[in-house]
Structure formats: C-alpha cells, structure tokens
Write a protein that holds these residues in place. Structure first.
Motif, PDB file in Angstrom:
ATOM      1  N   ILE A  71       0.856  -1.175   0.000  1.00 12.07           N
ATOM      2  CA  ILE A  71       0.000   0.000   0.000  1.00 12.07           C
ATOM      3  C   ILE A  71       0.899   1.234   0.000  1.00 12.07           C
ATOM      4  CG2 ILE A  71      -0.258   0.044   2.513  1.00 12.07           C
ATOM      5  CD1 ILE A  71      -3.226   0.951   1.913  1.00 12.07           C
ATOM      6  N   ILE A  72       0.514   2.228  -0.765  1.00  9.06           N
ATOM      7  CA  ILE A  72       1.283   3.466  -0.876  1.00  9.06           C
ATOM      8  C   ILE A  72       0.372   4.607  -0.441  1.00  9.06           C
ATOM      9  CG2 ILE A  72       2.589   4.987  -2.412  1.00  9.06           C
ATOM     10  CD1 ILE A  72       2.870   2.511  -4.295  1.00  9.06           C
ATOM     11  N   ALA A  73       0.880   5.470   0.452  1.00  9.35           N
ATOM     12  CA  ALA A  73       0.034   6.537   0.980  1.00  9.35           C
ATOM     13  C   ALA A  73       0.868   7.655   1.599  1.00  9.35           C
ATOM     14  CB  ALA A  73      -0.882   5.958   2.041  1.00  9.35           C
ATOM     15  N   PRO A  74       0.272   8.833   1.710  1.00  9.13           N
ATOM     16  CA  PRO A  74       0.935   9.908   2.458  1.00  9.13           C
ATOM     17  C   PRO A  74       0.902   9.591   3.953  1.00  9.13           C
ATOM     18  CG  PRO A  74      -1.233  10.615   1.728  1.00  9.13           C
ATOM     19  CD  PRO A  74      -0.995   9.261   1.127  1.00  9.13           C
ATOM     20  N   ILE A  75       1.809  10.197   4.690  1.00 13.63           N
ATOM     21  CA  ILE A  75       1.950   9.951   6.131  1.00 13.63           C
ATOM     22  C   ILE A  75       0.646  10.162   6.896  1.00 13.63           C
ATOM     23  CG2 ILE A  75       2.759  12.303   6.620  1.00 13.63           C
ATOM     24  CD1 ILE A  75       4.306   9.415   8.417  1.00 13.63           C
ATOM     25  N   GLY A  76      -0.216  11.011   6.413  1.00  8.69           N
ATOM     26  CA  GLY A  76      -1.471  11.308   7.097  1.00  8.69           C
ATOM     27  C   GLY A  76      -2.384  10.120   7.287  1.00  8.69           C
ATOM     28  N   ILE A  77      -2.190   9.032   6.527  1.00 12.47           N
ATOM     29  CA  ILE A  77      -3.070   7.876   6.688  1.00 12.47           C
ATOM     30  C   ILE A  77      -2.756   7.094   7.954  1.00 12.47           C
ATOM     31  CG2 ILE A  77      -3.618   7.579   4.251  1.00 12.47           C
ATOM     32  CD1 ILE A  77      -1.524   4.960   5.676  1.00 12.47           C
ATOM     33  N   MET A  78      -1.642   7.381   8.578  1.00 11.58           N
ATOM     34  CA  MET A  78      -1.289   6.688   9.813  1.00 11.58           C
ATOM     35  C   MET A  78      -1.811   7.420  11.049  1.00 11.58           C
ATOM     36  SD  MET A  78       0.232   4.119   8.521  1.00 11.58           S
ATOM     37  CE  MET A  78       0.950   3.274   9.900  1.00 11.58           C
ATOM     38  N   CYS A  79      -2.468   8.548  10.830  1.00 10.55           N
ATOM     39  CA  CYS A  79      -2.901   9.390  11.945  1.00 10.55           C
ATOM     40  C   CYS A  79      -4.416   9.547  11.964  1.00 10.55           C
ATOM     41  CB  CYS A  79      -2.289  10.773  11.824  1.00 10.55           C
ATOM     42  SG  CYS A  79      -0.520  10.783  11.592  1.00 10.55           S
ATOM     43  N   GLY A  85      -8.594  15.673   8.374  1.00 14.40           N
ATOM     44  CA  GLY A  85      -9.715  15.006   9.020  1.00 14.40           C
ATOM     45  C   GLY A  85     -10.368  13.903   8.221  1.00 14.40           C
ATOM     46  N   GLU A  86      -9.869  13.611   7.018  1.00 12.80           N
ATOM     47  CA  GLU A  86     -10.505  12.596   6.179  1.00 12.80           C
ATOM     48  C   GLU A  86     -10.113  11.165   6.553  1.00 12.80           C
ATOM     49  OE1 GLU A  86     -10.999  13.228   1.999  1.00 12.80           O
ATOM     50  OE2 GLU A  86     -10.723  15.380   2.221  1.00 12.80           O
ATOM     51  N   ILE A  87      -9.072  11.007   7.360  1.00 17.03           N
ATOM     52  CA  ILE A  87      -8.669   9.671   7.799  1.00 17.03           C
ATOM     53  C   ILE A  87      -9.248   9.437   9.188  1.00 17.03           C
ATOM     54  CG2 ILE A  87      -6.744   8.148   8.345  1.00 17.03           C
ATOM     55  CD1 ILE A  87      -7.049   8.808   5.341  1.00 17.03           C
ATOM     56  N   THR A  88     -10.122   8.455   9.275  1.00 14.88           N
ATOM     57  CA  THR A  88     -10.748   8.129  10.554  1.00 14.88           C
ATOM     58  C   THR A  88      -9.879   7.142  11.321  1.00 14.88           C
ATOM     59  OG1 THR A  88     -11.960   6.249   9.649  1.00 14.88           O
ATOM     60  CG2 THR A  88     -13.046   8.415   9.519  1.00 14.88           C
ATOM     61  N   THR A  89     -10.210   6.955  12.573  1.00 12.79           N
ATOM     62  CA  THR A  89      -9.506   5.972  13.386  1.00 12.79           C
ATOM     63  C   THR A  89      -9.602   4.591  12.751  1.00 12.79           C
ATOM     64  OG1 THR A  89     -10.004   7.228  15.387  1.00 12.79           O
ATOM     65  CG2 THR A  89      -9.387   4.933  15.691  1.00 12.79           C
ATOM     66  N   SER A  90     -10.764   4.253  12.238  1.00 11.42           N
ATOM     67  CA  SER A  90     -10.974   2.932  11.622  1.00 11.42           C
ATOM     68  C   SER A  90     -10.097   2.735  10.398  1.00 11.42           C
ATOM     69  CB  SER A  90     -12.445   2.756  11.221  1.00 11.42           C
ATOM     70  OG  SER A  90     -13.263   2.794  12.355  1.00 11.42           O
ATOM     71  N   ILE A  91      -9.989   3.767   9.547  1.00  8.52           N
ATOM     72  CA  ILE A  91      -9.146   3.661   8.345  1.00  8.52           C
ATOM     73  C   ILE A  91      -7.688   3.495   8.747  1.00  8.52           C
ATOM     74  CG2 ILE A  91      -8.257   4.875   6.316  1.00  8.52           C
ATOM     75  CD1 ILE A  91     -11.042   6.137   5.987  1.00  8.52           C
ATOM     76  N   ALA A  92      -7.212   4.340   9.643  1.00  6.41           N
ATOM     77  CA  ALA A  92      -5.810   4.271  10.069  1.00  6.41           C
ATOM     78  C   ALA A  92      -5.498   2.906  10.670  1.00  6.41           C
ATOM     79  CB  ALA A  92      -5.509   5.380  11.074  1.00  6.41           C
ATOM     80  N   GLN A  93      -6.382   2.401  11.500  1.00  6.97           N
ATOM     81  CA  GLN A  93      -6.171   1.104  12.145  1.00  6.97           C
ATOM     82  C   GLN A  93      -6.202  -0.038  11.124  1.00  6.97           C
ATOM     83  OE1 GLN A  93      -9.098   0.137  15.119  1.00  6.97           O
ATOM     84  NE2 GLN A  93      -7.668  -1.200  16.201  1.00  6.97           N
ATOM     85  N   SER A  94      -7.149  -0.001  10.198  1.00  6.57           N
ATOM     86  CA  SER A  94      -7.254  -1.054   9.175  1.00  6.57           C
ATOM     87  C   SER A  94      -5.999  -1.115   8.317  1.00  6.57           C
ATOM     88  CB  SER A  94      -8.474  -0.813   8.289  1.00  6.57           C
ATOM     89  OG  SER A  94      -9.660  -1.015   9.004  1.00  6.57           O
ATOM     90  N   ILE A  95      -5.486   0.029   7.939  1.00  2.00           N
ATOM     91  CA  ILE A  95      -4.282   0.068   7.107  1.00  2.00           C
ATOM     92  C   ILE A  95      -3.075  -0.415   7.899  1.00  2.00           C
ATOM     93  CG2 ILE A  95      -2.669   1.609   5.909  1.00  2.00           C
ATOM     94  CD1 ILE A  95      -5.215   3.205   5.081  1.00  2.00           C
ATOM     95  N   PHE A  96      -2.942   0.041   9.121  1.00  2.00           N
ATOM     96  CA  PHE A  96      -1.808  -0.353   9.948  1.00  2.00           C
ATOM     97  C   PHE A  96      -1.776  -1.861  10.176  1.00  2.00           C
ATOM     98  CE2 PHE A  96       0.450  -0.973  13.970  1.00  2.00           C
ATOM     99  CZ  PHE A  96       1.643  -0.336  13.665  1.00  2.00           C
ATOM    100  N   GLN A  97      -2.939  -2.482  10.287  1.00  2.00           N
ATOM    101  CA  GLN A  97      -3.012  -3.912  10.567  1.00  2.00           C
ATOM    102  C   GLN A  97      -2.856  -4.790   9.334  1.00  2.00           C
ATOM    103  OE1 GLN A  97      -6.711  -4.289  12.726  1.00  2.00           O
ATOM    104  NE2 GLN A  97      -5.746  -3.714  14.652  1.00  2.00           N
ATOM    105  N   MET A  98      -2.805  -4.222   8.153  1.00  2.00           N
ATOM    106  CA  MET A  98      -2.644  -5.031   6.941  1.00  2.00           C
ATOM    107  C   MET A  98      -1.277  -5.694   6.931  1.00  2.00           C
ATOM    108  SD  MET A  98      -4.388  -2.770   3.948  1.00  2.00           S
ATOM    109  CE  MET A  98      -4.605  -4.160   2.839  1.00  2.00           C
ATOM    110  N   ASP A  99      -1.255  -6.923   6.464  1.00  2.00           N
ATOM    111  CA  ASP A  99      -0.008  -7.681   6.392  1.00  2.00           C
ATOM    112  C   ASP A  99       0.590  -7.510   4.994  1.00  2.00           C
ATOM    113  OD1 ASP A  99       2.067  -9.388   7.024  1.00  2.00           O
ATOM    114  OD2 ASP A  99       0.918 -11.193   6.533  1.00  2.00           O
ATOM    115  N   CYS A 100       1.174  -6.358   4.775  1.00  2.00           N
ATOM    116  CA  CYS A 100       1.790  -6.056   3.480  1.00  2.00           C
ATOM    117  C   CYS A 100       2.832  -4.956   3.689  1.00  2.00           C
ATOM    118  CB  CYS A 100       0.738  -5.599   2.472  1.00  2.00           C
ATOM    119  SG  CYS A 100      -0.019  -4.018   2.867  1.00  2.00           S
ATOM    120  N   ALA A 101       3.616  -4.720   2.648  1.00  2.00           N
ATOM    121  CA  ALA A 101       4.568  -3.608   2.707  1.00  2.00           C
ATOM    122  C   ALA A 101       3.785  -2.298   2.674  1.00  2.00           C
ATOM    123  CB  ALA A 101       5.517  -3.672   1.512  1.00  2.00           C
ATOM    124  N   LYS A 102       4.193  -1.352   3.485  1.00  2.00           N
ATOM    125  CA  LYS A 102       3.540  -0.042   3.529  1.00  2.00           C
ATOM    126  C   LYS A 102       4.571   1.025   3.166  1.00  2.00           C
ATOM    127  CE  LYS A 102       0.569  -1.770   7.164  1.00  2.00           C
ATOM    128  NZ  LYS A 102       1.232  -3.061   7.348  1.00  2.00           N
TER     129      LYS A 102
END
Length: 139
Positions: A71-79, A85-102
């Motif tokens: 997954i490729i993303a700007p740093i804001g997706i981790m916050c 404000g467009e990245i919610t807690t659920s989005i950040a958590q879902s991305i962080f928990q993915m088993d892939c290269a970030k």
C-alpha cells in the motif's frame, strides 16, 4: 502484483503515484485506488487504477478482506484525523493492521516531520518506491 494507493481530498499525490506505476511497471500490477471521497477515487481511477473504492466502510472492508502486496500513501493515513480530518480511526487502524509492505510518503504537513527527509523531493521518494516494488517483483 496488487498495489493499493490511498489518498484523500483531490488525490493529487495518489494520481502521481499511480501514473508512475503505470509508466514504470504497467503490466505486472493491479492497482486499487482507495479514496476517502468520490473525487479522490475518481481521480485515481482516471490516473490508471484498475478499480476504485470510496469511503470509510468500503476502505476498512477492503483492508480486512483482501491480500495485497503493498500500500502506498501519504503519512497522514497513519494518523487519526489525518489529511484534514478525512482519515478516521478505523481507516488508520485497518491500514496499519494489513499484512503487506507499507510505503509511507513523508509529507511535511500537519506538524509531522520525519528527520532525514528534509531535502527529499516527492519525485525522489516515488522513485525509491518504484525501485523497491520492481525489486520485489523480481524476487
């Protein structure tokens, strides 16, 4: 190879990343554009994503159910509340928990600064990402 690119607002960065992937490693990739809003998603699809997914529920569902290589993303997706404000807690958590290269692009916004990235241009960072993806395809 399956690559997800996530962005918000108008997806300017997401579009740039997708266009570079298409130019450099077109045939080997299936790109999923994950947009927090319809404008971001449609812009990433226009840039060359194979499919677009929009909104918090759809993004979280995708992250929970699909296996991707990176997954490729700007740093804001981790916050929480990142990218204006467009990245919610659920989005950040879902991305962080993915088993892939970030691949996290360290934009200097919202008072987030990563030492050592001061003199890097976005173009250089994207080049590094492309090189690493190409190497992982070869392996």
């Amino acid at each position: 190879m399956k690559i997800a690119v996530i962005d918000a607002q108008g997806a300017g960065l997401g579009q740039t990343v997708i266009k570079r992937i298409r130019k450099e490693i077109y045939e080997e990739t299936y790109i999923i554009g994950l947009g927090t809003n319809t404008i971001a998603t449609s812009n990433m699809v226009r840039a060359g994503a194979n499919v677009g997914i929009t909104g918090e529920k759809a993004i979280c569902s995708f992250c929970d159910r699909h296996n991707i290589d990176c997954i490729i993303a700007p740093i804001g997706i981790m916050c929480n509340c990142g990218i204006n404000g467009e990245i919610t807690t659920s989005i950040a958590q879902s991305i962080f928990q993915m088993d892939c290269a970030k691949y996290i692009i360290p934009l200097r916004k919202h008072n987030i600064f990563i030492p050592g990235t001061r003199n890097l241009e976005i173009k250089e960072i994207i080049n590094e990402i492309i090189i690493d993806i190409k190497q992982s395809i070869i392996q």
